[in-house]
Write an enzyme that holds these catalytic residues in place. Structure first.
Site, PDB file in Angstrom:
ATOM      1  CE1 TYR A   1       3.672  -6.787   4.581  1.00  0.00           C
ATOM      2  CE2 TYR A   1       3.247  -9.039   5.289  1.00  0.00           C
ATOM      3  CZ  TYR A   1       3.261  -8.071   4.300  1.00  0.00           C
ATOM      4  OH  TYR A   1       2.872  -8.398   3.022  1.00  0.00           O
TER       5      TYR A   1
ATOM      6  CG  ASP B   1      -5.249   2.055   6.479  1.00  0.00           C
ATOM      7  OD1 ASP B   1      -6.182   2.882   6.454  1.00  0.00           O
ATOM      8  OD2 ASP B   1      -4.688   1.643   5.447  1.00  0.00           O
TER       9      ASP B   1
ATOM     10  NE  ARG C   1      -5.057  -2.474   4.543  1.00  0.00           N
ATOM     11  CZ  ARG C   1      -6.084  -2.507   3.683  1.00  0.00           C
ATOM     12  NH1 ARG C   1      -7.198  -1.876   3.984  1.00  0.00           N
ATOM     13  NH2 ARG C   1      -5.989  -3.157   2.545  1.00  0.00           N
TER      14      ARG C   1
ATOM     15  CG  ASP D   1      -1.985  -1.064   1.156  1.00  0.00           C
ATOM     16  OD1 ASP D   1      -2.268  -1.539   0.041  1.00  0.00           O
ATOM     17  OD2 ASP D   1      -2.520  -1.435   2.217  1.00  0.00           O
TER      18      ASP D   1
END
Length: 348
Positions: A177, A191, A286, A149
């Site tokens: 991550y 988010d 997310r 993203d």
């Protein structure tokens, strides 16, 4: 002479008369026409047609065997094609060159069959990165192996030239991550890119509560994709619908989470929680953050995200995009200068 005898004598005379070539060809044409029309096309030959049971048996067995044979041939051809494609990908993969900042030495002259490790900066889309590199390496075939993203940073694998045929391989690798989340606040995108639309109590949650809740998401789980995603529904990407305030039903998908660690910084904001996640292909971080909050009876949204690993490749070995662009631009400018000099020499 009686009528019967006359008819008989005429028949005998006809039978004994030699047939001309025209008569023979005419008879053959009539016979061919009858065969093409089939036995049931003439009432005189109806008795020659197969019975209902015989016809049914013939029609069911013949097409079935033909279909079965055709299916087998198609399956064999597809398997053969798939095997050839797999072998070709394996050959390309074995010869691919991975170019990272830590590999040392100058950048390659020929970019065909290369894989670039890029540390994607904030606010860049994965498509933007590919577009920028496409012009600098002078090749049309440039593609990334897994979207990040715009509001996320970290490792982006970019395949160039023949290496674009190996994109599926890199997309299928496990990923790692790290990031942060905020307790007690929910957003529609899960988010910080959309406004907070709901709040809930979170102060009562201890570090142990958060850790225990995160552990429930480790393993093979079913995950509901967020509305703000590139998944298509009837030709429309979900995020396009979400931006219009439209919510549609989504089907949960199986994903794999290998590790989900959470912790708070000592002396830091207790509403902010750090996390580290190792997961398989197709996992939405997310959504994990959102589901973590819901599982604790509160809510949460992701505030930052950085991809640190893809398979064996680490962001520590990746090129900073701005530095790579600077190197490539300098080389391209030099190539253009030499080309201009060469052209001028030929002209005069």
């Amino acid at each position: 002479m009686t009528m019967a005898m006359m008819t008989c004598s005429r028949g005998i005379a006809r039978a004994s008369r030699p047939l001309s070539s025209w008569s023979l060809s005419s008879s053959r044409r009539r016979l061919g026409s009858r065969l093409r029309r089939g036995p049931a096309s003439s009432g005189r030959h109806a008795s020659c047609a197969p019975s209902a049971s015989s016809s049914s048996s013939t029609s069911s067995s013949s097409p079935s065997s033909s279909s079965s044979s055709s299916s087998s041939s198609s399956a064999a051809a597809a398997t053969s094609t798939g095997t050839k494609a797999s072998r070709r990908r394996a050959e390309i993969l074995s010869s691919v060159e991975v170019v990272g900042a830590s590999t040392g030495g100058p950048l390659p002259e020929d970019w065909n069959n290369k894989v670039l490790l890029i540390d994607k900066p904030l606010d860049w889309t994965s498509f933007d990165v590919c577009g920028k590199l496409r012009g600098l390496v002078r090749t049309k075939k440039v593609g990334h192996a897994g979207t990040l993203d715009p509001q996320a940073t970290g490792l982006l694998i970019v395949c160039v030239g023949r290496a674009t045929k190996t994109v599926d391989h890199y997309q299928g690798l496990g990923k790692a991550y790290e990031g942060t989340l905020r307790l007690g606040e929910a957003t529609s995108s899960y988010d910080h890119c959309t406004p907070v639309e709901r709040t809930a109590e979170w102060v009562h949650l201890s570090d142990g509560d958060i850790t225990e809740s995160a552990s429930r998401f480790v393993g093979e789980i079913m995950q509901l994709p967020p509305m703000f995603s590139a998944i298509k529904r009837k030709g429309k990407k979900l995020y396009e619908l979400a931006r219009k305030g439209i919510t549609v039903e989504r089907e949960p998908r199986p994903v794999r989470v290998d590790e989900f660690r959470v912790w708070r910084e000592e002396g830091g904001d207790p509403q902010t929680v750090n996390f580290y996640i190792r997961c398989g292909k197709g996992t939405y971080v997310r959504s994990l953050v959102h589901d973590l909050g819901e599982g604790m009876g509160t809510c949460a949204h992701m505030t930052s995200l950085r991809r640190t690993e893809i398979g064996e490749y680490s962001v520590a070995s990746a090129w900073k995009l701005e530095r790579l662009v600077e190197h490539l631009q300098r080389r391209r400018d030099e190539e253009d200068r030499l080309l201009a000099q060469k052209f001028s020499a030929k002209k005069f």
